[in-house]
Structures are given as C-alpha cells and as structure tokens.
Design a protein around this motif. Structure first.
Motif, mmCIF file in Angstrom:
data_model
loop_
_atom_site.group_PDB
_atom_site.id
_atom_site.type_symbol
_atom_site.label_atom_id
_atom_site.label_comp_id
_atom_site.label_asym_id
_atom_site.label_seq_id
_atom_site.Cartn_x
_atom_site.Cartn_y
_atom_site.Cartn_z
ATOM 1 N N ALA A 147 0.846 -1.194 0.000
ATOM 2 C CA ALA A 147 0.000 0.000 0.000
ATOM 3 C C ALA A 147 0.877 1.239 0.000
ATOM 4 C CB ALA A 147 -0.909 0.012 1.235
ATOM 5 N N ASP A 148 0.370 2.302 -0.578
ATOM 6 C CA ASP A 148 1.072 3.575 -0.515
ATOM 7 C C ASP A 148 1.234 3.960 0.954
ATOM 8 O OD1 ASP A 148 1.659 6.221 -2.362
ATOM 9 O OD2 ASP A 148 0.973 6.733 -0.343
ATOM 10 N N PRO A 149 2.422 4.427 1.373
ATOM 11 C CA PRO A 149 2.644 4.665 2.801
ATOM 12 C C PRO A 149 2.001 5.932 3.345
ATOM 13 C CG PRO A 149 4.584 5.301 1.575
ATOM 14 C CD PRO A 149 3.638 4.665 0.582
ATOM 15 N N GLY A 150 1.518 6.815 2.475
ATOM 16 C CA GLY A 150 0.951 8.072 2.959
ATOM 17 C C GLY A 150 2.001 9.170 3.024
ATOM 18 N N SER A 151 1.710 10.207 3.796
ATOM 19 C CA SER A 151 2.607 11.366 3.891
ATOM 20 C C SER A 151 3.310 11.480 5.234
ATOM 21 C CB SER A 151 1.830 12.665 3.633
ATOM 22 O OG SER A 151 1.389 12.709 2.300
ATOM 23 N N ASP B 57 10.606 13.959 3.386
ATOM 24 C CA ASP B 57 11.292 13.483 2.189
ATOM 25 C C ASP B 57 11.358 11.964 2.128
ATOM 26 O OD1 ASP B 57 11.634 16.016 1.236
ATOM 27 O OD2 ASP B 57 13.746 16.187 1.778
ATOM 28 N N ALA B 58 11.483 11.320 3.294
ATOM 29 C CA ALA B 58 11.519 9.860 3.310
ATOM 30 C C ALA B 58 10.231 9.278 2.746
ATOM 31 C CB ALA B 58 11.759 9.347 4.727
ATOM 32 N N TYR B 59 9.105 9.912 3.049
ATOM 33 C CA TYR B 59 7.822 9.430 2.558
ATOM 34 C C TYR B 59 7.553 9.868 1.118
ATOM 35 C CZ TYR B 59 6.204 7.214 6.822
ATOM 36 O OH TYR B 59 6.060 6.346 7.884
ATOM 37 N N ARG B 60 8.281 10.870 0.632
ATOM 38 C CA ARG B 60 8.164 11.258 -0.778
ATOM 39 C C ARG B 60 9.093 10.429 -1.671
ATOM 40 N NH1 ARG B 60 8.705 17.338 -2.254
ATOM 41 N NH2 ARG B 60 10.596 17.294 -0.968
ATOM 42 N N SER B 61 10.081 9.779 -1.095
ATOM 43 C CA SER B 61 11.125 9.085 -1.841
ATOM 44 C C SER B 61 10.583 7.905 -2.648
ATOM 45 C CB SER B 61 12.186 8.579 -0.866
ATOM 46 O OG SER B 61 13.105 7.723 -1.510
ATOM 47 N N HIS B 62 11.271 7.595 -3.744
ATOM 48 C CA HIS B 62 10.919 6.382 -4.497
ATOM 49 C C HIS B 62 11.177 5.126 -3.680
ATOM 50 C CE1 HIS B 62 15.039 5.072 -6.322
ATOM 51 N NE2 HIS B 62 15.257 5.783 -5.234
ATOM 52 N N LEU B 63 12.029 5.196 -2.669
ATOM 53 C CA LEU B 63 12.301 4.040 -1.820
ATOM 54 C C LEU B 63 11.125 3.705 -0.909
ATOM 55 C CD1 LEU B 63 15.990 4.857 -0.824
ATOM 56 C CD2 LEU B 63 15.178 3.313 -2.631
ATOM 57 N N ALA B 64 10.180 4.634 -0.783
ATOM 58 C CA ALA B 64 8.978 4.394 0.018
ATOM 59 C C ALA B 64 7.833 3.844 -0.818
ATOM 60 C CB ALA B 64 8.550 5.694 0.696
ATOM 61 N N HIS B 65 8.054 3.693 -2.119
ATOM 62 C CA HIS B 65 6.994 3.279 -3.036
ATOM 63 C C HIS B 65 7.425 2.070 -3.857
ATOM 64 C CE1 HIS B 65 6.212 7.540 -2.099
ATOM 65 N NE2 HIS B 65 4.943 7.176 -2.144
ATOM 66 N N SER B 66 6.457 1.432 -4.469
ATOM 67 C CA SER B 66 6.705 0.162 -5.152
ATOM 68 C C SER B 66 6.930 0.329 -6.651
ATOM 69 C CB SER B 66 5.521 -0.783 -4.920
ATOM 70 O OG SER B 66 4.317 -0.197 -5.413
ATOM 71 N N VAL C 97 9.803 2.834 4.545
ATOM 72 C CA VAL C 97 9.094 3.481 5.648
ATOM 73 C C VAL C 97 7.843 2.692 6.005
ATOM 74 C CG1 VAL C 97 9.939 5.789 5.062
ATOM 75 C CG2 VAL C 97 7.752 4.992 4.122
ATOM 76 N N PRO C 98 7.395 2.766 7.259
ATOM 77 C CA PRO C 98 6.151 2.086 7.636
ATOM 78 C C PRO C 98 4.930 2.856 7.148
ATOM 79 C CG PRO C 98 7.058 3.248 9.524
ATOM 80 C CD PRO C 98 8.066 3.374 8.411
ATOM 81 N N TYR C 99 3.817 2.165 7.044
ATOM 82 C CA TYR C 99 2.563 2.780 6.626
ATOM 83 C C TYR C 99 2.125 3.821 7.657
ATOM 84 C CZ TYR C 99 -2.409 3.211 5.570
ATOM 85 O OH TYR C 99 -3.657 3.696 5.290
ATOM 86 N N SER C 100 1.732 4.987 7.175
ATOM 87 C CA SER C 100 1.263 6.056 8.060
ATOM 88 C C SER C 100 -0.251 6.015 8.158
ATOM 89 C CB SER C 100 1.716 7.421 7.531
ATOM 90 O OG SER C 100 1.168 8.463 8.321
ATOM 91 N N ARG C 101 -0.773 5.845 9.368
ATOM 92 C CA ARG C 101 -2.213 5.767 9.608
ATOM 93 C C ARG C 101 -2.855 7.146 9.728
ATOM 94 N NH1 ARG C 101 -2.619 4.316 14.410
ATOM 95 N NH2 ARG C 101 -0.433 4.098 14.983
ATOM 96 N N GLY C 102 -2.042 8.173 9.763
ATOM 97 C CA GLY C 102 -2.533 9.542 9.893
ATOM 98 C C GLY C 102 -1.375 10.471 10.174
ATOM 99 N N TYR C 103 -1.649 11.740 10.334
ATOM 100 C CA TYR C 103 -0.572 12.712 10.509
ATOM 101 C C TYR C 103 0.247 12.382 11.756
ATOM 102 C CZ TYR C 103 1.963 17.089 10.598
ATOM 103 O OH TYR C 103 2.973 18.033 10.583
ATOM 104 N N GLY C 104 1.554 12.134 11.546
ATOM 105 C CA GLY C 104 2.459 11.833 12.647
ATOM 106 C C GLY C 104 2.323 10.435 13.210
#
Length: 200
Positions: free
Chosen positions: A74-78, A89-98, A190-197
């Motif tokens: 799944a997309d990890p979110g922001s 930036d870690a969550y924007r990185s291509h390393l956070a996506h498939s 990065v782990p999946y983000s369930r919400g802000y922070g």
C-alpha cells in the motif's frame, strides 16, 4: 532493453482475482482493477498544481495490491509535513513506493522544497484494459517501462530499463505467493502512516 525483471505473484490461493473491473482516471493518474475481494492500482500521470507537484511523491508506476481485505502493498501516505523535513522526504522518496528501481537516485529531486517536485518522470500510460497495463517514465537516465498482466491465476509485473520488448526471452524472474514475501521483496523504506504523525 538494458535490463529487465519480472515479478510473478501467484493469486491462485486467494480466489480474489475473478471478475475484477478495470477503471481508469487518466487525468488524475491512476489505473485500477477491483472487485469485492481484489484491488490493484497503478500510479501513472500528472503531478498536479500545474506541474509544481506540491503534494506529489516519487511514486510513478508504483502499485498497490489488496486481496481479501489484506494489504499486500500500500502507498505509505505522507506521515508529516513541515514538522520534520527529513521524514517528509523519506515518505516522498521512491524508496517508500513500489515503483521500478534501476537507480538509487530519485527520479525527481527532493531538495527544491517540501512542497515542490519537478515532473522529470513525465509518466505516460501506453496501454490499459481489463487485463493489462503498460506505462513508462523518464525519471532515470533511460526510459523505464512497467507492464502488468492479470492472468487467470497470476499477476505478472515486468520492469524494463531502456526499452520495451514483449518478446524478451532472457529475463530474471521472482515468484511470490504471499503478502509478507512481497513486502520483503519490494524493500519499502518506511512504515505505513495511519494519519498525521502516526506510523505502524
């Protein structure tokens, strides 16, 4: 092509791939197959804000897969915005996506500010129907191609760098039949983000 790899995901044990409907939102940049028990999407298209990409990530040609309510990927979110630029930036990185990975560098630079991303990838969908997707982007030095094919019991994802040749005979293959092995294979950073922070 300079290099190609095929990921074969065995869907036979899930019984979830039947009757999936193809749905596309080309202006938004997402292509979907879904049924009551199956969801597969591919990101491919514009970055928004007239090319500024303030909320865009380096996620072109990445995919999400859910089977019988379980997220295989799944997309990890922001996760966060201005509070933590490094995490942003870690969550924007291509390393956070498939998406396809043929280079350790980012397809688009992350150092232009937290709310700007150049559209270096210029992602384009070349084919989308009930069983197939083919897209390309130019975020690396050579064009990248990703082909998804839904078979009767498998999902095949083929990535090629430098060109696309559907008659390829010499190609490395990886076979996977469960969510845990898929996530390990993708090596998401990065782990999946369930919400802000919040993150799992």
């Amino acid at each position: 092509p300079k290099a190609c790899h095929r990921l074969i995901i065995d869907l036979a044990p899930t019984n979830a791939f039947l009757d999936a409907q193809a749905i596309s939102y080309p202006d938004f940049g997402i292509f979907i197959w879904r049924s009551e028990t199956f969801f597969l999407s591919v990101r491919c298209g514009q970055i928004g804000q007239s090319g500024n990409g303030g909320h865009a990530h380096n996620d072109q040609l990445s995919f999400e897969l859910q089977i019988n309510g379980e997220d295989w990927t799944a997309d990890p979110g922001s996760f966060t915005y201005t509070a933590n630029p490094k995490k942003r930036d870690a969550y924007r990185s291509h390393l956070a996506h498939s998406g396809p990975r043929f280079d350790l560098s980012e397809p688009s630079r992350l150092n232009l500010g937290m709310f700007r991303l150049e559209d270096n990838a210029q992602a384009r969908c070349l084919l989308f129907d009930e069983n197939e997707f083919l897209g390309t982007h130019n975020g690396y030095k050579l064009p990248v191609y990703r082909h998804l094919k839904l078979g009767s019991e498998t999902l095949e994802i083929t990535d090629c760098l430098g060109g696309w040749d559907p008659s390829l005979k010499e190609i490395t293959e990886t076979k996977i039949d469960n969510a845990q092995d898929l996530r390990k294979h993708l090596g998401l950073s990065v782990p999946y983000s369930r919400g802000y922070g919040l993150a799992d």
